[in-house]
Write a protein that holds these residues in place. Structure first.
Motif, PDB file in Angstrom:
ATOM      1  N   ARG A  58     -28.196 104.732 -41.779  1.00 25.88           N
ATOM      2  CA  ARG A  58     -27.234 103.858 -41.118  1.00 25.88           C
ATOM      3  C   ARG A  58     -26.083 104.640 -40.525  1.00 25.88           C
ATOM      4  O   ARG A  58     -25.406 104.184 -39.650  1.00 25.88           O
ATOM      5  N   GLN A  59     -25.805 105.803 -41.058  1.00 27.33           N
ATOM      6  CA  GLN A  59     -24.773 106.609 -40.433  1.00 27.33           C
ATOM      7  C   GLN A  59     -25.040 108.075 -40.716  1.00 27.33           C
ATOM      8  O   GLN A  59     -25.719 108.421 -41.662  1.00 27.33           O
ATOM      9  N   ALA A  60     -24.471 108.904 -39.858  1.00 26.74           N
ATOM     10  CA  ALA A  60     -24.699 110.332 -39.991  1.00 26.74           C
ATOM     11  C   ALA A  60     -23.918 110.885 -41.169  1.00 26.74           C
ATOM     12  O   ALA A  60     -22.860 110.402 -41.519  1.00 26.74           O
ATOM     13  N   SER A  61     -24.466 111.888 -41.798  1.00 31.98           N
ATOM     14  CA  SER A  61     -23.722 112.598 -42.833  1.00 31.98           C
ATOM     15  C   SER A  61     -24.202 114.035 -42.819  1.00 31.98           C
ATOM     16  O   SER A  61     -25.283 114.352 -42.337  1.00 31.98           O
ATOM     17  N   ALA A  62     -23.368 114.925 -43.359  1.00 36.29           N
ATOM     18  CA  ALA A  62     -23.723 116.337 -43.362  1.00 36.29           C
ATOM     19  C   ALA A  62     -24.969 116.551 -44.214  1.00 36.29           C
ATOM     20  O   ALA A  62     -25.145 115.924 -45.254  1.00 36.29           O
ATOM     21  N   GLN A  63     -25.851 117.419 -43.752  1.00 30.29           N
ATOM     22  CA  GLN A  63     -27.051 117.727 -44.504  1.00 30.29           C
ATOM     23  C   GLN A  63     -27.012 119.193 -44.912  1.00 30.29           C
ATOM     24  O   GLN A  63     -26.433 120.025 -44.220  1.00 30.29           O
ATOM     25  N   GLY A  64     -27.610 119.498 -46.011  1.00 26.34           N
ATOM     26  CA  GLY A  64     -27.617 120.869 -46.502  1.00 26.34           C
ATOM     27  C   GLY A  64     -28.493 121.770 -45.645  1.00 26.34           C
ATOM     28  O   GLY A  64     -29.216 121.306 -44.764  1.00 26.34           O
ATOM     29  N   PRO A  65     -28.436 123.078 -45.948  1.00 28.81           N
ATOM     30  CA  PRO A  65     -29.165 124.044 -45.116  1.00 28.81           C
ATOM     31  C   PRO A  65     -30.671 123.861 -45.186  1.00 28.81           C
ATOM     32  O   PRO A  65     -31.394 124.309 -44.310  1.00 28.81           O
ATOM     33  N   ILE A  70     -25.356 127.646 -34.097  1.00 30.99           N
ATOM     34  CA  ILE A  70     -25.474 127.954 -35.528  1.00 30.99           C
ATOM     35  C   ILE A  70     -24.183 128.563 -36.053  1.00 30.99           C
ATOM     36  O   ILE A  70     -23.586 129.427 -35.415  1.00 30.99           O
ATOM     37  N   ASP A  71     -23.764 128.096 -37.222  1.00 29.14           N
ATOM     38  CA  ASP A  71     -22.608 128.691 -37.891  1.00 29.14           C
ATOM     39  C   ASP A  71     -23.021 130.054 -38.453  1.00 29.14           C
ATOM     40  O   ASP A  71     -23.980 130.146 -39.229  1.00 29.14           O
ATOM     41  N   THR A  72     -22.304 131.091 -38.050  1.00 26.46           N
ATOM     42  CA  THR A  72     -22.723 132.444 -38.396  1.00 26.46           C
ATOM     43  C   THR A  72     -22.781 132.658 -39.904  1.00 26.46           C
ATOM     44  O   THR A  72     -23.731 133.258 -40.424  1.00 26.46           O
ATOM     45  N   ALA A  73     -21.784 132.170 -40.603  1.00 30.70           N
ATOM     46  CA  ALA A  73     -21.701 132.450 -42.039  1.00 30.70           C
ATOM     47  C   ALA A  73     -22.798 131.742 -42.831  1.00 30.70           C
ATOM     48  O   ALA A  73     -23.509 132.352 -43.623  1.00 30.70           O
ATOM     49  N   SER A  74     -22.940 130.422 -42.592  1.00 29.37           N
ATOM     50  CA  SER A  74     -23.873 129.648 -43.401  1.00 29.37           C
ATOM     51  C   SER A  74     -25.259 129.564 -42.792  1.00 29.37           C
ATOM     52  O   SER A  74     -26.211 129.200 -43.471  1.00 29.37           O
TER      53      SER A  74
END
Lengths: 295, 351
Positions: free
Chosen positions: A23-30, A110-114
């Protein structure tokens, strides 16, 4: 036959997606990185080619779940509107852009660190609209924020399928003959990669102009040799008009509306569209109407 | 027929099952300026009722600030939009919303700048735009010379077209609709008034007989932002305050003028930003669609008048049908019927 099996497969995958869509976006793990969609994708026009490339006929609303308001809007639409300077360089909105001459580039940020994917980006050839699909769980903007042609998109992996939700559109169109999609419309998309084929299933929801969600699929094939050319747009005076003239047809005066049903020997009623005309069962009704008309 | 095969094929399988997201509009979008969502939330001016028509309870109204570009910010919530321009010289406001919101507005301004409020520009007379003049004005300071000096407690300078002052004040011995402290202190009667403030030219341009007879638009030339007042709103059909000199002809003329003023960036997007009197932040493309809509409806009603139709016949013809889902309403202080009636009266000359 292969096409039929393919279409059924796509539909089944989309069905599963529909049932599982968040139903809504949320951060997802790597770990939730899905499949790599990056690359140059060449459009395939086997689906809806007459509408997408030559362009739709005036008055062809067949298969569109539109309401009476959308019908009047489209009946009033005059292609000369596009000669007005302010209308000339409008790009297709994100929900229509894949339908046009849509050579597509997809790349990820892409985030360099993660090494997490922050966003996916798209570039499409006609008018060169670029789009960002945020993958970092950020919320959609507030209602008072500006709307754009591409809207504001957030994405989420569901297995190998990228599901994208877009809001904050400008007033757009779902067919290039004046059938509108309002700025209250929203878009849910599913990007599916099958080897070198990319399929996009899109759902347009519009409380202003649609009675039901409008669903379509669009396909591309990977083409590493594709180089998309720039698409500059320069506004010129095409017709010298007094200030403030807006080309349109007054209700009941658009004589072009009958050309489409006459050309294809269709009942005029069918050309007017509506949710009913989307479904396969409508073909039975069409046959009955034609039989009654002695055709 | 491809559509039947392609879209229909998929829809046949999916359409019967509600798509969770397709069926539920995004919360952010639900209020994104569409007609239904806009209804009942906030009024977009008051055409004929003085201070009537305001929300009954503003205690819980939230105000929010959106950075626009350059020195300019848009404050939304409760009443009319407020434009905030900040810089070394101080703070300039375009409109002041309702008086009940002044503390909240001031708190938001203080997050942006600690400098004094030097100028307030009123786009028109309605109290959802001038209501906070007194509260916010008295907390500002005009830079004055001579014996008065800098930062004397004179209050901010309030600029407006002279018709705004005429309508906010009253002849001696009669009750003015607004307190003296809310009245404009610096009026103009010419085509435009110019101020250079915070290192940019601010052009205040009169728009005759549009929303009212005292409308001004405010153009921040360096920031490239225009504040339109209620000549342009994204929440309703144009509000034509005929009792205060407004007209559909003036609205359309002004919308066309704004189109000339706005220059988009590449892809017909961004560039000049436009802060409407009510609703969301816009650019030329949004203004264009609104101008097209108003012009098309004007043309339809004009055509029906030429054919001898009565007002009731014009209403029955539903000349706004294709836009009602976005801008129309059957309740509230500015209904679709009232809009049609105002246009009809304006074009037919019938009062």
């Amino acid at each position: 036959m292969r096409k039929s099996v393919y279409r059924t497969t796509v539909a089944c995958v989309a069905l599963m997606a529909a049932m599982a869509a968040p139903r809504q976006a949320s951060a997802q793990g790597p770990q939730a990185r899905g499949v790599d969609l990056s690359g140059e994708w060449a459009p395939r026009f086997h689906e809806d080619q007459p509408e997408r490339i030559p362009g739709p006929e005036i008055g062809d609303y067949l298969g569109l779940p539109i309401n009476a308001a959308a019908r009047l809007h489209a009946d009033s639409w005059d292609a000369s509107l596009l000669t007005l300077p302010e209308h000339q360089c409008k790009p297709h909105p994100a929900d229509y852009s894949p339908r046009g001459p849509a050579n597509l580039r997809l790349w990820k940020e892409i985030d360099t660190a993660s090494q997490n994917i922050i966003a996916w980006h798209t570039h499409i050839s006609w008018q060169a609209p670029e789009r960002t699909i945020w993958m970092d769980g950020r919320p959609h903007p507030p209602d008072y924020a500006a709307h754009t042609w591409q809207g504001f998109s957030t994405g989420r992996w569901e297995g190998d399928m990228l599901t994208v939700t877009t809001t904050h559109f400008k007033l757009g169109w779902i067919r290039r003959n004046g059938v509108p999609r309002s700025d209250a419309g929203t878009l849910v998309e599913h990007f599916l990669r099958h080897g070198n084929v990319l399929t996009l299933v899109s759902w347009i929801n519009d409380p202003v102009y649609l009675d039901e969600p409008f669903v379509r699929t669009t396909n591309w094939e990977l083409d590493p040799h594709q180089n998309i050319a720039p698409y500059p747009c320069q506004i010129v005076v095409e017709v010298d008009r007094p200030q403030g003239v807006v080309p349109h047809h007054l209700p009941g005066t658009n004589n072009f509306l009958n050309e489409f049903p006459v050309k294809y020997n269709l009942p005029a009623e069918a050309a007017r569209g509506g949710a009913e005309t989307m479904y396969p069962e409508y073909q039975l009704k069409l046959q009955a109407m034609q039989k009654a008309a002695g055709k | 027929m491809c559509v039947l095969a392609a879209a229909g094929g998929v829809v046949a399988m999916l359409g019967l099952l509600a798509h969770p997201q397709a069926q539920q509009a995004n919360p952010a979008q639900t209020n994104a300026g569409r007609g239904q969502a806009g209804r009942g939330q906030q009024p977009a001016g008051q055409p004929t009722q003085g201070r009537g028509g305001r929300p009954q309870n503003l205690d819980n109204a939230e105000v929010h600030v959106l950075p626009v570009q350059g020195n300019v910010y848009m404050l939304v919530g409760g009443g009319g939009n407020v434009t905030i321009q900040i810089g070394d010289d101080g703070v300039l406001l375009v409109d002041t919303s309702f008086p009940q919101l002044s503390d909240k507005i001031l708190a938001e301004i203080r997050k942006l700048s600690t400098k004094p409020i030097r100028y307030i520009v009123n786009t028109h007379v309605h109290d959802d735009h001038v209501g906070g003049n007194e509260n916010l004005g008295k907390r500002g300071n005009t830079i004055a010379g001579g014996n008065v000096g800098n930062d004397a407690p004179t209050g901010a300078t309030i600029i407006a077209h002279e018709n705004v002052l005429n309508r906010m004040s009253a002849p001696t011995g009669t009750q003015a609709p607004f307190p003296v402290a809310a009245w404009p202190t610096d009026t103009y009667f010419t085509k435009q008034k110019e101020v250079f403030f915070n290192n940019e030219a601010v052009v205040i341009m009169h728009q005759p007989a549009a929303h009212t007879d005292g409308d001004s638009i405010v153009y921040f030339r360096r920031s490239d932002v225009v504040s339109t007042g209620d000549i342009f709103v994204t929440t309703s059909y144009p509000i034509i305050d005929q009792a205060r000199g407004g007209s559909i002809t003036g609205i359309i003329k002004s919308l066309n003028y704004l189109l000339d003023l706005a220059i988009p960036k590449d892809k017909q997007e961004g560039g000049t930003y436009i802060i409407p009197g009510h609703g969301r932040l816009c650019d030329e493309a949004d203004l264009l669609e609104y101008r097209d809509m108003v012009t098309i409806i004007r043309d339809r009603i004009e055509d029906l008048i030429k054919k001898g139709r009565t007002l009731e016949q014009v209403k029955a013809a539903k000349p706004t049908l294709d836009y009602d889902g976005r801008y129309g309403t059957t309740t509230g202080f500015w209904t679709t019927d009232m809009f049609i009636e105002a246009v009809y009266k304006d074009l037919s000359g019938k009062k």
